[in-house]
Scaffold this motif. Structure first.
Motif, PDB file in Angstrom:
ATOM      1  N   HIS A 381      39.004  11.201  48.465  1.00  0.00           N
ATOM      2  CA  HIS A 381      38.825  11.675  49.839  1.00  0.00           C
ATOM      3  C   HIS A 381      39.944  12.595  50.299  1.00  0.00           C
ATOM      4  N   LYS A 382      41.112  12.504  49.665  1.00  0.00           N
ATOM      5  CA  LYS A 382      42.206  13.372  50.075  1.00  0.00           C
ATOM      6  C   LYS A 382      41.924  14.834  49.740  1.00  0.00           C
ATOM      7  N   ALA A 383      41.041  15.054  48.775  1.00  0.00           N
ATOM      8  CA  ALA A 383      40.662  16.428  48.422  1.00  0.00           C
ATOM      9  C   ALA A 383      39.485  16.921  49.244  1.00  0.00           C
ATOM     10  N   ALA A 384      38.955  16.065  50.142  1.00  0.00           N
ATOM     11  CA  ALA A 384      37.721  16.412  50.847  1.00  0.00           C
ATOM     12  C   ALA A 384      37.935  17.437  51.948  1.00  0.00           C
ATOM     13  N   THR A 385      39.138  17.470  52.517  1.00  0.00           N
ATOM     14  CA  THR A 385      39.348  18.280  53.716  1.00  0.00           C
ATOM     15  C   THR A 385      39.026  19.744  53.482  1.00  0.00           C
ATOM     16  N   THR A 386      39.524  20.311  52.394  1.00  0.00           N
ATOM     17  CA  THR A 386      39.312  21.741  52.152  1.00  0.00           C
ATOM     18  C   THR A 386      37.857  22.047  51.832  1.00  0.00           C
ATOM     19  N   GLY A 413      48.474  22.844  41.984  1.00  0.00           N
ATOM     20  CA  GLY A 413      47.267  22.056  41.781  1.00  0.00           C
ATOM     21  C   GLY A 413      47.370  21.228  40.516  1.00  0.00           C
ATOM     22  N   TRP A 414      47.822  21.866  39.435  1.00  0.00           N
ATOM     23  CA  TRP A 414      48.004  21.147  38.169  1.00  0.00           C
ATOM     24  C   TRP A 414      49.053  20.052  38.329  1.00  0.00           C
ATOM     25  N   TRP A 415      50.132  20.353  39.016  1.00  0.00           N
ATOM     26  CA  TRP A 415      51.225  19.398  39.188  1.00  0.00           C
ATOM     27  C   TRP A 415      50.754  18.191  40.000  1.00  0.00           C
ATOM     28  N   MET A 416      50.013  18.455  41.096  1.00  0.00           N
ATOM     29  CA  MET A 416      49.533  17.359  41.930  1.00  0.00           C
ATOM     30  C   MET A 416      48.475  16.529  41.213  1.00  0.00           C
ATOM     31  N   THR A 421      43.833  10.158  40.212  1.00  0.00           N
ATOM     32  CA  THR A 421      42.841   9.506  39.353  1.00  0.00           C
ATOM     33  C   THR A 421      41.615  10.386  39.137  1.00  0.00           C
ATOM     34  N   HIS A 422      41.455  11.436  39.951  1.00  0.00           N
ATOM     35  CA  HIS A 422      40.291  12.314  39.863  1.00  0.00           C
ATOM     36  C   HIS A 422      40.726  13.754  39.583  1.00  0.00           C
ATOM     37  N   PRO A 423      39.924  14.495  38.815  1.00  0.00           N
ATOM     38  CA  PRO A 423      40.203  15.921  38.666  1.00  0.00           C
ATOM     39  C   PRO A 423      40.013  16.626  40.007  1.00  0.00           C
ATOM     40  N   LEU A 424      40.645  17.783  40.166  1.00  0.00           N
ATOM     41  CA  LEU A 424      40.427  18.574  41.371  1.00  0.00           C
ATOM     42  C   LEU A 424      38.964  19.025  41.426  1.00  0.00           C
ATOM     43  N   THR A 425      38.430  19.126  42.635  1.00  0.00           N
ATOM     44  CA  THR A 425      37.004  19.414  42.808  1.00  0.00           C
ATOM     45  C   THR A 425      36.600  20.720  42.145  1.00  0.00           C
ATOM     46  N   GLY A 426      37.433  21.752  42.279  1.00  0.00           N
ATOM     47  CA  GLY A 426      37.102  23.041  41.687  1.00  0.00           C
ATOM     48  C   GLY A 426      36.901  22.945  40.185  1.00  0.00           C
ATOM     49  N   LYS A 427      37.692  22.124  39.520  1.00  0.00           N
ATOM     50  CA  LYS A 427      37.578  21.986  38.070  1.00  0.00           C
ATOM     51  C   LYS A 427      36.303  21.238  37.692  1.00  0.00           C
ATOM     52  N   ARG A 428      35.918  20.267  38.503  1.00  0.00           N
ATOM     53  CA  ARG A 428      34.669  19.555  38.229  1.00  0.00           C
ATOM     54  C   ARG A 428      33.468  20.467  38.432  1.00  0.00           C
ATOM     55  N   ARG A 616      49.953  22.697  51.508  1.00  0.00           N
ATOM     56  CA  ARG A 616      48.774  22.221  50.789  1.00  0.00           C
ATOM     57  C   ARG A 616      49.173  21.540  49.500  1.00  0.00           C
ATOM     58  N   GLY A 617      48.747  20.282  49.374  1.00  0.00           N
ATOM     59  CA  GLY A 617      48.791  19.565  48.119  1.00  0.00           C
ATOM     60  C   GLY A 617      47.349  19.258  47.754  1.00  0.00           C
ATOM     61  N   VAL A 618      47.075  18.068  47.241  1.00  0.00           N
ATOM     62  CA  VAL A 618      45.685  17.672  47.064  1.00  0.00           C
ATOM     63  C   VAL A 618      45.001  17.657  48.429  1.00  0.00           C
ATOM     64  N   MET A 619      45.752  17.241  49.461  1.00  0.00           N
ATOM     65  CA  MET A 619      45.262  17.263  50.840  1.00  0.00           C
ATOM     66  C   MET A 619      46.152  18.196  51.655  1.00  0.00           C
TER      67      MET A 619
END
Length: 665
Positions: A381-386, A413-416, A421-428, A616-619
């Motif tokens: 959910h922390k990646a949901a905002t963007t 993005g890679w560092w964060m 526990t989840h890949p970044l949304t863009g990569k999925r 901007r980090g994951v969130m």
């Protein structure tokens, strides 16, 4: 606020007043299935319609049409003609494969599931073996080894018991925390016909028992799986999944969760996490035995073993996170193969993000369900905002794709992601797009264009300062240890044998580190440009370290602290999205608490102007500088002030220690 006052306002044609009164009543209701609450929700939907807020009315109607109460569903059904043409933001679906079960090449996405699992567990086993061997070889004393052996045995027995009994404990906690309803397959099939077909298909093909199916009456969309063995798995979703997602999208989410079951993900993660726990157990045991006196040879050996155990524990933790991300990729892959609809899962991920943002915009506190199931859920959910913000205001996949530039190309993005526990949304979404291409389908998110645009980014701006920034990110720790090193060095060559050098120099180093980092994190904001939230989130160069001064206008819609009624952080919403504002009182934590207790409630609902440093980090979030309310209220925040105070105080303390201890033995 009484329910009757809201109903009276509606009957008198005072629709805006009715919205306010019914919203207040709904937010203060303790029982979400009570007749009064449901009545308030039904008439609130009507009030939204009358005020022209069709977006809010549609979301509320979707909740009501899926209600467990048959009378509420029947009432909502009367408005279906109106809402059939009014939907949430959407874009043209690209279609799906004619056949399902087609083998899809992953082309390096996520690596190898078997390899990732095997290597992770093998390395962890190896770490535990080496540590155990190092302790066994300690001569002249059996006590540490005996104690450690007993501790490891207890750990293994406990984890073995937890492995088999944890599903039942989770059932109890689910019922207590979220009021999970256990349902049969027919009810799921009634909510989503395609999902019922997918569950039957997978269970028959993989020869597994139908999972125990649960629904949580929460409109925040999420889904997760837990259990010990595939035939005892639980698959739980929230009601929000059916509210925000179409039938085919819900089916892809269920297929993703079934992928976790088929791949034995919870079993593998349990074994791996047990081995990491043993590494930490070896470290803590060795440290405990070295605190007292004893044979120096044994003590040195234990210290070495403890140090190595801690290193292995850190490595093991990151291996677990890597394994968790890999398993998400493979669950996505399983869903794409099973449904033949990778575009549907891409769309589902974006809509889940949208649903989380949408629900967050109406709640004064973040959802405990979303916070509590972060590691289990299909989406962080922390990646949901963007992502959710972009979808919320646009039906154009290109605008949403721009959000993914940061995920794909920003080194932060890679560092964060290393700590996620989840890949970044863009990569999925990128991986799912490659599966669509293999199936001969057009892609809804043109990730090829995103990748092409990424190649045109300014590489110097993107990567030039990254390694320096990583160093600056840990400037406090680096300054502390560098000060300690210099202090020891000067003390060893000093003719006055001043012990203050060893004690004071680390504080001076710490203060200098804080000061240097503060200048980078909090640049001059006097010429901060006026902008909007989506523009800030679309910046592929954004950093969690280098603050970007910005001015925003919007409405304060709630607190930013999950489940904490005295939280001092805020949620700001403008026409383009939602952002968290991080507040810092001049009086420190006590001031934050008092601000959250006394003032935040009076600010929520106000139109405000803000200035701060966007990060901007994951969130994404903004470190607040100043907030000005519509009634003239001014709120100042003191992030940079506290950095300077801590820096100056640390340096002064170091100088005082050096001066005070000068010449003392």
């Amino acid at each position: 606020m009484s329910l009757q006052s809201g109903l009276d306002a509606f009957q008198q044609g005072q629709y805006q007043e009715a919205v306010y009164l019914l919203e207040e009543f709904s937010q203060n209701s303790l029982e979400l299935n009570s007749p009064d609450y449901l009545t308030a929700q039904m008439w609130l939907m009507k009030a939204y319609q009358k005020t022209g807020d069709t977006e809010q009315a549609t979301i509320l109607w979707q909740k009501l049409i899926n209600s467990d109460n048959p009378q509420v569903r029947e009432w909502a059904e009367q408005d279906r003609p109106f809402f059939s043409s009014v939907t949430q933001p959407s874009f043209q679906k690209a279609g799906r494969a004619a056949a399902v079960g087609v083998n899809l090449a992953m082309k390096g996405v996520g690596g190898s599931l078997a390899l990732a699992s095997g290597i992770t567990i093998a390395l962890l086993f190896g770490m535990v073996f080496v540590l155990g061997l190092s302790l066994v070889l300690i001569a002249s004393s059996s006590d540490p080894v005996t104690g450690l052996a007993i501790a490891i045995a207890i750990t293994l027995i406990f984890n073995l018991a937890a492995f088999f009994f944890s599903p039942f404990l989770m059932d109890l906690s689910q019922n207590w925390l979220y009021k999970t309803r256990w349902v049969n397959l027919a009810e799921i099939e009634n909510l989503s016909p395609e999902t019922g077909k997918i569950i039957r298909q997978v269970c028959q093909q993989k020869n597994i028992t139908t999972p125990r199916l649960g629904i949580i009456d929460d409109q925040n969309p999420t889904a997760f799986t837990y259990g010990s063995l595939p035939n005892s798995a639980r698959l739980v979703v929230s009601q929000g999944l059916f509210t925000y997602l179409d039938d085919d999208e819900v089916a892809t989410v269920y297929a993703h969760e079934l992928g976790h079951i088929v791949h034995w993900d919870f079993a593998v993660m349990t074994v791996a996490s047990t081995l990491v726990q043993i590494c930490y157990l070896v470290y803590s045991t060795a440290r405990r035995f070295t605190r007292g006196g004893g044979d120096n040879k044994i003590k040195d050996a234990l210290e070495t073993a403890g140090f190595v155990a801690y290193i292995f524990y850190i490595i093991g933790t990151y291996l677990l996170l890597y394994l968790s991300r890999t398993r998400e990729y493979f669950a996505d892959h399983f869903a794409a193969e099973t449904t033949g609809n990778p575009n549907g899962l891409s769309r589902a991920l974006v809509k889940i993000a949208y649903g989380i943002v949408e629900e967050g915009s109406r709640a004064q506190e973040p959802s405990r369900l979303i916070e509590g199931t972060r590691a289990l859920g299909i989406y962080d959910h922390k990646a949901a905002t963007t992502t959710g913000t972009a979808y919320r205001i646009s039906s154009d996949p290109q605008k949403i794709g721009r959000i993914f530039l940061w995920d794909m190309f920003n080194p932060w993005g890679w560092w964060m992601e290393l700590n996620s526990t989840h890949p970044l949304t863009g990569k999925r979404v990128r991986a799912l797009s490659t599966y669509a291409e293999q199936l001969g389908l057009p892609t809804e998110f043109d990730m090829g264009k995103v990748m092409g645009e990424g190649q045109t980014l300014n590489k110097k701006k993107l990567y030039g300062n990254f390694f320096l920034d990583v160093v600056l990110y840990g400037a406090e720790a680096i300054g502390l240890f560098l000060g300690l090193f210099i202090g020891v060095l000067l003390w060893s060559v000093s003719t006055t044998s001043n012990p203050g050098l060893m004690l004071g120099a680390p504080f001076i180093g710490l203060g200098i580190g804080i000061l240097i980092k503060a200048f980078v994190m909090f640049p001059d904001y006097m010429k901060a440009p006026a902008t909007d939230i989506l523009t800030l989130m679309s910046d592929p160069y954004a950093s969690p370290l280098r603050g970007q001064p910005a001015k925003l206008q919007g409405e304060l819609i709630g607190r930013g602290d999950s489940g904490y009624k005295f939280g001092s952080d805020l949620k700001l919403q403008d026409p383009s999205g939602m952002l968290y504002l991080h507040y810092a009182s001049r009086f420190g934590p006590i001031g934050n608490f008092l601000f959250g207790m006394k003032r935040v409630e009076t600010l929520i609902g106000q139109q405000v102007g803000t200035i701060g440093w966007f990060r901007r980090g994951v969130m994404p979030w903004m470190d607040l500088i100043q907030l000005e309310g519509e009634n003239g209220t001014i709120v100042n925040s003191y992030h940079r002030f506290w950095s300077f105070i801590l820096s100056g105080g640390s340096i002064i303390l170091g100088v005082v220690l050096i001066g005070f201890l000068n010449g003392k033995p």
